[in-house]
Design a protein around this motif. Structure first.
Motif, PDB file in Angstrom:
ATOM      1  N   LEU A   1      20.641  -1.718  -4.411  1.00 15.04           N
ATOM      2  CA  LEU A   1      19.731  -0.593  -4.183  1.00 15.04           C
ATOM      3  C   LEU A   1      19.270  -0.054  -5.534  1.00 15.04           C
ATOM      4  N   VAL A   2      17.970   0.121  -5.679  1.00 14.94           N
ATOM      5  CA  VAL A   2      17.416   0.614  -6.940  1.00 14.94           C
ATOM      6  C   VAL A   2      16.236   1.523  -6.632  1.00 14.94           C
ATOM      7  N   GLN A   3      15.989   2.465  -7.510  1.00 12.68           N
ATOM      8  CA  GLN A   3      14.834   3.343  -7.325  1.00 12.68           C
ATOM      9  C   GLN A   3      13.558   2.640  -7.770  1.00 12.68           C
ATOM     10  N   ALA A   4      12.459   3.081  -7.214  1.00 13.41           N
ATOM     11  CA  ALA A   4      11.165   2.536  -7.616  1.00 13.41           C
ATOM     12  C   ALA A   4      10.998   2.667  -9.127  1.00 13.41           C
ATOM     13  N   GLY A   5      10.486   1.615  -9.737  1.00 17.81           N
ATOM     14  CA  GLY A   5      10.325   1.573 -11.175  1.00 17.81           C
ATOM     15  C   GLY A   5      11.500   0.957 -11.899  1.00 17.81           C
ATOM     16  N   GLY A   6      12.585   0.758 -11.188  1.00 13.35           N
ATOM     17  CA  GLY A   6      13.784   0.186 -11.781  1.00 13.35           C
ATOM     18  C   GLY A   6      13.745  -1.326 -11.844  1.00 13.35           C
TER      19      GLY A   6
END
Length: 126
Positions: A11-16
């Motif tokens: 799981l990663v945030q947008a832009g990551g």
């Protein structure tokens, strides 16, 4: 037989960023090309990127060009997918696959790949 095992999803945030790995074992001398595909819920499996095993030629889907990079380490018989600037629409199960030899137009065709990994989930939150 060739066995493929993916890892590196999460799981990663947008832009990551995330880096996926695909370790090949078994009759790896028979591998010619390695590809990454992905499948989101309710959607068809789609091509992401591919690389020739014995060369430096790479192929990318338009949706990931400039953000994703495929590479391989022949000594480790491992293929990587570096994913930067991730977007929520990149959320999917990512699969690596091998097959070939292919002509240039064949790399995007999932039906031509002989062996597949079990997949790794990538989730990008907005």
């Amino acid at each position: 037989q060739v066995q493929l095992v993916e890892s590196g999803g999460g799981l990663v945030q947008a832009g990551g960023s995330l880096r996926l790995s695909c370790a090949a074992s078994g009759r790896t001398f028979s591998t010619y090309a390695m590809g990454w595909f992905r499948q989101a819920p309710g959607k068809e499996r789609e091509f992401v990127a591919a690389i020739k095993w014995t060369g430096i030629r790479t192929y990318y889907a338009d949706s990931v060009k400039g953000r994703f990079t495929i590479s391989r380490d022949n000594a480790k018989t491992t293929v990587y997918l570096q994913m930067n600037s991730l977007k929520p629409e990149d959320t999917a199960v990512y699969y690596c696959a091998t097959g070939g030899p292919f002509s240039d137009s064949d790399y995007v065709r999932s039906a031509l790949y002989n062996y597949w990994g079990q997949g790794t989930q990538v989730t990008v939150s907005s």
